[in-house]
Each structure stands twice: as C-alpha cells, then as structure tokens.
Design an enzyme around this catalytic site. Structure first.
Site, PDB file in Angstrom:
ATOM      1  N   LYS A  56       0.821  -1.210   0.000  1.00 21.18           N
ATOM      2  CA  LYS A  56       0.000   0.000   0.000  1.00 21.18           C
ATOM      3  C   LYS A  56       0.861   1.270   0.000  1.00 21.18           C
ATOM      4  CE  LYS A  56      -1.785   1.850   3.965  1.00 21.18           C
ATOM      5  NZ  LYS A  56      -1.649   3.295   4.139  1.00 21.18           N
ATOM      6  N   ASN A  57       1.823   1.325   0.917  1.00 21.29           N
ATOM      7  CA  ASN A  57       2.539   2.589   1.082  1.00 21.29           C
ATOM      8  C   ASN A  57       3.536   2.864  -0.042  1.00 21.29           C
ATOM      9  OD1 ASN A  57       0.991   3.137   3.276  1.00 21.29           O
ATOM     10  ND2 ASN A  57       2.515   2.541   4.805  1.00 21.29           N
ATOM     11  N   ARG A  89      -4.905  10.445   3.382  1.00 20.53           N
ATOM     12  CA  ARG A  89      -3.830  11.372   3.729  1.00 20.53           C
ATOM     13  C   ARG A  89      -2.735  11.372   2.676  1.00 20.53           C
ATOM     14  NH1 ARG A  89      -4.328  13.127   8.526  1.00 20.53           N
ATOM     15  NH2 ARG A  89      -2.305  14.077   8.283  1.00 20.53           N
ATOM     16  N   CYS A 139      -4.917  13.089  12.948  1.00 19.30           N
ATOM     17  CA  CYS A 139      -5.760  11.913  12.739  1.00 19.30           C
ATOM     18  C   CYS A 139      -5.728  11.072  14.007  1.00 19.30           C
ATOM     19  CB  CYS A 139      -5.279  11.103  11.548  1.00 19.30           C
ATOM     20  SG  CYS A 139      -3.801  10.185  11.881  1.00 19.30           S
ATOM     21  N   ARG A 189      -0.366  15.207  12.465  1.00 17.61           N
ATOM     22  CA  ARG A 189       0.347  14.729  11.269  1.00 17.61           C
ATOM     23  C   ARG A 189       0.817  15.934  10.455  1.00 17.61           C
ATOM     24  NH1 ARG A 189      -1.653   9.079   9.467  1.00 17.61           N
ATOM     25  NH2 ARG A 189       0.029   9.304   7.991  1.00 17.61           N
ATOM     26  N   PRO A 190       1.833  16.665  10.965  1.00 19.54           N
ATOM     27  CA  PRO A 190       2.304  17.851  10.254  1.00 19.54           C
ATOM     28  C   PRO A 190       2.967  17.492   8.923  1.00 19.54           C
ATOM     29  CG  PRO A 190       3.789  17.314  12.064  1.00 19.54           C
ATOM     30  CD  PRO A 190       2.643  16.345  12.157  1.00 19.54           C
ATOM     31  N   ILE A 191       3.019  18.465   7.985  1.00 23.27           N
ATOM     32  CA  ILE A 191       3.756  18.226   6.730  1.00 23.27           C
ATOM     33  C   ILE A 191       4.846  19.295   6.545  1.00 23.27           C
ATOM     34  CG2 ILE A 191       1.895  16.964   5.558  1.00 23.27           C
ATOM     35  CD1 ILE A 191       1.454  19.599   3.888  1.00 23.27           C
ATOM     36  N   ASP A 192       5.317  19.848   7.685  1.00 23.70           N
ATOM     37  CA  ASP A 192       6.334  20.906   7.595  1.00 23.70           C
ATOM     38  C   ASP A 192       7.595  20.438   6.866  1.00 23.70           C
ATOM     39  OD1 ASP A 192       6.385  19.328  10.130  1.00 23.70           O
ATOM     40  OD2 ASP A 192       8.310  20.326  10.387  1.00 23.70           O
ATOM     41  N   GLN A 193       7.954  19.165   7.023  1.00 24.07           N
ATOM     42  CA  GLN A 193       9.187  18.681   6.364  1.00 24.07           C
ATOM     43  C   GLN A 193       8.991  18.508   4.859  1.00 24.07           C
ATOM     44  OE1 GLN A 193      12.205  18.482   8.149  1.00 24.07           O
ATOM     45  NE2 GLN A 193      10.804  19.545   9.537  1.00 24.07           N
ATOM     46  N   ASP A 196       3.663   0.440  12.194  1.00 22.90           N
ATOM     47  CA  ASP A 196       2.408  -0.107  11.661  1.00 22.90           C
ATOM     48  C   ASP A 196       2.156  -1.538  12.143  1.00 22.90           C
ATOM     49  OD1 ASP A 196       2.052   2.301  10.434  1.00 22.90           O
ATOM     50  OD2 ASP A 196       2.788   1.654   8.482  1.00 22.90           O
ATOM     51  N   ILE A 202       6.970   6.574  17.163  1.00 27.83           N
ATOM     52  CA  ILE A 202       6.686   7.412  15.986  1.00 27.83           C
ATOM     53  C   ILE A 202       5.459   8.305  16.204  1.00 27.83           C
ATOM     54  CG2 ILE A 202       6.213   7.429  13.489  1.00 27.83           C
ATOM     55  CD1 ILE A 202       8.892   6.134  14.056  1.00 27.83           C
ATOM     56  N   ARG A 234      -9.025  -0.082   3.584  1.00 32.81           N
ATOM     57  CA  ARG A 234      -8.116   0.896   2.981  1.00 32.81           C
ATOM     58  C   ARG A 234      -6.789   0.242   2.637  1.00 32.81           C
ATOM     59  NH1 ARG A 234      -6.232   4.596   6.852  1.00 32.81           N
ATOM     60  NH2 ARG A 234      -4.742   4.872   5.181  1.00 32.81           N
TER      61      ARG A 234
HETATM   62  N1  EPU Z   1       6.512  14.376  10.872  1.00 31.09           N
HETATM   63  C1  EPU Z   1       6.745  15.712  11.106  1.00 31.09           C
HETATM   64  N2  EPU Z   1       6.740  16.562  10.035  1.00 31.09           N
HETATM   65  C2  EPU Z   1       6.507  16.147   8.766  1.00 31.09           C
HETATM   66  C3  EPU Z   1       6.254  14.773   8.534  1.00 31.09           C
HETATM   67  C4  EPU Z   1       6.273  13.914   9.619  1.00 31.09           C
HETATM   68  O1  EPU Z   1       6.967  16.122  12.236  1.00 31.09           O
HETATM   69  O2  EPU Z   1       6.525  16.976   7.836  1.00 31.09           O
HETATM   70  C5  EPU Z   1       6.527  13.441  12.010  1.00 31.09           C
HETATM   71  C6  EPU Z   1       5.180  12.741  12.207  1.00 31.09           C
HETATM   72  O3  EPU Z   1       4.320  13.517  13.014  1.00 31.09           O
HETATM   73  C7  EPU Z   1       5.604  11.435  12.854  1.00 31.09           C
HETATM   74  C8  EPU Z   1       6.964  11.140  12.224  1.00 31.09           C
HETATM   75  O4  EPU Z   1       7.427  12.382  11.690  1.00 31.09           O
HETATM   76  O5  EPU Z   1       5.771  11.614  14.229  1.00 31.09           O
HETATM   77  C9  EPU Z   1       6.951  10.110  11.104  1.00 31.09           C
HETATM   78  O6  EPU Z   1       5.976  10.455  10.132  1.00 31.09           O
HETATM   79  P1  EPU Z   1       6.107  10.022   8.600  1.00 31.09           P
HETATM   80  O7  EPU Z   1       6.131  11.268   7.784  1.00 31.09           O
HETATM   81  O8  EPU Z   1       7.219   9.060   8.452  1.00 31.09           O
HETATM   82  O9  EPU Z   1       4.736   9.282   8.363  1.00 31.09           O
HETATM   83  P2  EPU Z   1       3.823   9.358   7.085  1.00 31.09           P
HETATM   84  O10 EPU Z   1       4.655   9.470   5.866  1.00 31.09           O
HETATM   85  O11 EPU Z   1       2.751  10.351   7.289  1.00 31.09           O
HETATM   86  C10 EPU Z   1       3.878   6.798   6.597  1.00 31.09           C
HETATM   87  C11 EPU Z   1       2.852   5.713   6.444  1.00 31.09           C
HETATM   88  C12 EPU Z   1       2.262   5.369   7.800  1.00 31.09           C
HETATM   89  C13 EPU Z   1       3.390   4.952   8.750  1.00 31.09           C
HETATM   90  C14 EPU Z   1       4.463   6.053   8.816  1.00 31.09           C
HETATM   91  C15 EPU Z   1       5.667   5.666   9.627  1.00 31.09           C
HETATM   92  C16 EPU Z   1       2.069   6.116   4.225  1.00 31.09           C
HETATM   93  C17 EPU Z   1       0.966   6.518   3.334  1.00 31.09           C
HETATM   94  N3  EPU Z   1       1.837   6.144   5.530  1.00 31.09           N
HETATM   95  O12 EPU Z   1       3.155   7.926   7.107  1.00 31.09           O
HETATM   96  O13 EPU Z   1       1.434   4.243   7.579  1.00 31.09           O
HETATM   97  O14 EPU Z   1       2.874   4.739  10.046  1.00 31.09           O
HETATM   98  O15 EPU Z   1       4.912   6.371   7.475  1.00 31.09           O
HETATM   99  O16 EPU Z   1       6.264   4.521   9.115  1.00 31.09           O
HETATM  100  O17 EPU Z   1       3.127   5.734   3.755  1.00 31.09           O
HETATM  101  C18 EPU Z   1      -0.368   2.826   7.849  1.00 31.09           C
HETATM  102  O18 EPU Z   1      -0.042   2.283   6.792  1.00 31.09           O
HETATM  103  O19 EPU Z   1      -1.240   2.367   8.623  1.00 31.09           O
HETATM  104  C19 EPU Z   1       0.263   4.082   8.240  1.00 31.09           C
HETATM  105  C20 EPU Z   1      -0.222   4.896   9.142  1.00 31.09           C
END
Ligand code: EPU
Length: 427
Positions: A22-23, A93, A117, A122-126, A305, A327, A397
C-alpha cells in the site's frame, strides 16, 4: 455499512499470498504524472486507498485502464489540472504525494491540507521544507495547501525528523529539478527504495535510497515504463501474527524476507518460529508465547504499523511485555477494545505495559484505524466464540480481500451488512 463477524479459536493453517505494498502504491501512482507518458503498474493492491489514487489521476486528466487483475495502465500525457479535488484528497492522507508530483511536472499543485488523525498530529512541515528549498512557495488557505514555483533548482535538504512522506515527496519534486539535490536524514523503508526504483525506471537518476542520504540528479524529462510494486511488509507481518496467535501454521507467500527482518526478530523473541525461504516465510509456534520489549522506530527498526498487532500477540504471552511507540503520539486507542476482550494492558502516554493473560474473550469491537482494525481481527481470530468488528472501511483501505484470504486459511470470518435499525449507537 458492513462488519466482520468472526468465530474465533481455530488455528490458521495453509498458505496466503501477500499483495502489493500500500505505502509504495500510494506514492508510485502519483509519480506516474512525472512521466507524461504511459506507465503500466503491476501488483497494485486492490484496496480503497489505491481506488482513490486512481480516481484522483482520472480527475486530473490521466487515462486509467485496467489491464488485468492488479495491473493498470496509466497514461498521464494529457494531465491538465494541478488541483486535487477536495472530496478525494480528504479521503486519503497520502494524497499529499500529488503535491510533489504535480510540482515536479507543472511547477504547481494543490491538495487538501491534512489535519491530525487517530494516530496524533500529522504535520507536513518537512514536505514543505523540501519544496521551498527547491525554490517553490507554499500557501495554506481555506483548508488547502498550494505549492508553486517554476524552474525548481537542485538543493540540499537536511530533514529535522525522519519522515517517510517528506522523503518521498522531496524525491518526487526533485527528479525534474535542474542540477543535483541531496536529501539527508531520510527515511529508509522498503517503499522508499521501491519509489526510487520506479523513478529510475522512468529515467530519473536517484541514488542512495535505503541509506540516510539520497542524491538526485535532475533530468529534463522522464518516460513511461512497466513496474511491479514490492510485496506489502505490513500485510505479511499481519498474517504472521495471525498465524502465531491462533497457534496455527501458515506459509506466507510473495514476501521479501529481508524486509520482514525487524518483524521476524521480535516474533522469534516472543517464541514464534519463522522459517525463511526465497520468497516466503513459514510461521508457527514452538511453545508458549513469551513476553518481550518492543520500541517502534523508523526502518530498519520495528515498524510502528505492526505495533497494534504485536500488542495483541503479547497480550496472551507469558509475563510482562513493554511496548513503546516511538513514531506516533496516539497509537494505543485500540487498547480499550482489547481490555474489553479481557487483556491486561496499562497505557501511559507512549508506553503500554502488558501482563499476559491466558486467552482473550470474544466481544463486539470497533476499528479505530487501519492497523488497529487488523489487530482486532487477529485478536478476534484467537478468542473462542463470536466477535463482531465494526468500521471495517478502515481495514479495507489497506488489506486486499482480507476475508477471502483468512477463509483460505480456515478462519470462520464473514463480512455482513449491519441492519439499518442497529446503526445508531449510544456513545
Ligand atoms: N513528521 C513531522 N513533520 C513532517 C512529517 C512527519 O513532524 O513533515 C513526524 C510525524 O508527526 C511522525 C513522524 O514524523 O511523528 C513520522 O511520520 P512520517 O512522515 O514518516 O509518516 P507518514 O509518511 O505520514 C507513513 C505511512 C504510515 C506509517 C508512517 C511511519 C504512508 C501513506 N503512511 O506515514 O502508515 O505509520 O509512514 O512509518 O506511507 C499505515 O499504513 O497504517 C500508516 C499509518
């Protein structure tokens, strides 16, 4: 509205085939936009997040054609819109990957701004840090995030936190930028490597995926290709746990055993036997399940996960286990459901202390998110008697044909419609 009805207490026995990841799929589908050409994607899991991604592609102007089971042709030549419809982007997302892909090809993109969520903020600042380093600007207004910037230039990004999504989005936006981009402190999950391999098949120059540093030399254009998505590490791990908790014996096929190592290592500590073959693992129990300690971490650490599934397994392991979530801030919501099944678990912030009980009891249950839902299925499969799980749309999903796959292992599980009169619930 549908629910799962599970009559548990039977060992799972037989073979199950794992679907595409999926991811990886939810990043590779938007990445096809960068080709402005035809791509054939194989081993796409039949899950609702993929359906939404395909619908978004169609809405943006791509031609999407099903060629066979799990195989689609996507022609992004005539994509002519850079804003993802709000209703679709809010269903998933991962629609934020369209931002990176649209920015990379057209110099602009727009999606619904993701909020928090069930797992926490779930910030996207990075993600935005990488886009702005490449020369783009971002605007957040009216619940939408818009990025724009023509003539992106290669850059150096050091991520403040290891993020799967930001790493993928940075790759998507940098492959067509002018010059070299260096991404440091990146995520190393198998799906990062899969996206890099796909981009390279389209003619990109992405090196180092799977390590802490990714180097990208921007290309003027990419082209179409045929690509097969890797097997889903977490789906595989879910069936491994289901086999172990029911005291069964299951051959989990179509896996990359190397990707499963963090999961296999912890299952072995918990008294589970995992026999590795080239592209399969056999899972069964040697004796009692044993307590252990787990902390979730970015790859190659133990994946977050899998945390809910391991917590379920450890809830019936002998002794005291400790599970620490490294995480997400809020990934223990499902524990209340396990307590209703007789589990003895205390959660304090990001730490769960689990006193193993001999067995779980059946109960009416509700899935709060995708992996919590899968964990409740494993719990219900182990509990002698009938459990019902509501809100299964979360599970669908990310798990292709879960009911059919479990039935193939001898599970007594069915999907039934909830009667209309039973739908309003007292809270
Ligand atoms: N984070 C920030 N800023 C950002 C992005 C992330 O602070 O801009 C923080 C998050 O809040 C979190 C950590 O960094 O504490 C890791 O977040 P990451 O960005 O790695 O997660 P993601 O990309 O949003 C993906 C998977 C998740 C999985 C995580 C961690 C997808 C679509 N989703 O989420 O999968 O838990 O990586 O491995 O790839 C799932 O499949 O059930 C699921 C939630």
């Amino acid at each position: 509205m549908e629910k799962f009805v599970i009559n548990g207490g039977k060992p799972l026995v037989g073979e199950v085939t794992v679907s595409g990841a999926k991811n990886a799929a939810v990043a590779i589908l938007p990445a096809t936009i960068l080709a402005a050409d035809k791509c054939i994607i194989e081993n796409l899991p039949e899950i609702s997040d993929v359906d939404v991604s395909l619908e978004i592609l169609g809405d943006l102007g791509a031609k999407v054609r099903m060629l066979g089971h799990n195989t689609y042709e996507i022609d992004t030549t005539h994509v002519n819109c850079t804003a993802v419809p709000d209703d679709l982007s809010r269903q998933m997302r991962a629609s934020y990957y369209f931002l990176g892909a649209l920015l990379g090809r057209f110099g602009e993109g727009q999606v619904a701004m993701p909020g928090g969520c069930n797992l926490g903020p779930r910030p996207i600042d990075q993600h935005l840090k990488a886009f702005t380093a490449l020369g783009a600007e971002d605007v957040v207004e009216c619940g939408q995030v818009r990025v724009h910037g023509c003539g992106l230039k290669g850059t150096h990004v050091f991520f403040d936190t290891v993020s799967v999504g930001a790493t993928m989005n940075a790759m998507l936006s940098a492959v067509l930028a002018e010059g070299q981009t260096v991404l440091e402190n990146v995520a190393k999950e198998p799906h990062i490597v899969d996206l890099a391999n796909f981009l390279n098949m389209m003619g990109a120059d992405v090196r180092g995926a799977g390590t802490d540093v990714i180097k990208i030399r921007g290309r003027k254009a990419l082209h179409g290709c045929t690509y097969s998505i890797i097997p889903d590490q977490i789906e595989a791990g879910s069936y491994m746990v289901a086999a172990a908790i029911t005291g069964g014996n299951v051959l989990v096929k179509n896996v990359i055993p190397k990707h499963l190592e963090p999961i296999t290592a912890k299952l072995e500590l918990a008294g589970v036997v995992v026999e590795e073959y080239d592209d399969a693992v056999r899972v069964y129990r040697a004796g009692d399940l044993l307590a252990t300690k787990i902390k979730t971490m970015p790859h190659p650490g133990f994946p977050t996960d899998m945390q809910p599934l391991m917590t379920v397994l450890l809830s019936v392991a002998k002794g005291t286990s400790i599970v620490t979530e490294g995480i997400w801030e809020n990934r223990f919501r499902y524990v209340d459901e396990l307590i209703r099944m007789g589990a003895n678990i205390q959660v304090d912030g990001r730490v769960a202390v689990i006193e193993g009980v001999p067995e779980l009891q059946p109960a009416p249950l509700r899935a709060s998110d995708l992996r919590a839902g899968a964990a409740l299925v494993a719990a219900a499969l182990s509990a002698k008697g009938t459990s019902e799980i509501e809100e299964i749309s979360h599970i669908e999903r990310g798990y292709e044909r879960m009911v059919e796959k479990l039935q193939g292992l001898g599970a007594d599980i069915k999907r039934v419609k909830k009667p209309a009169s039973a739908m309003p619930e007292a809270l």
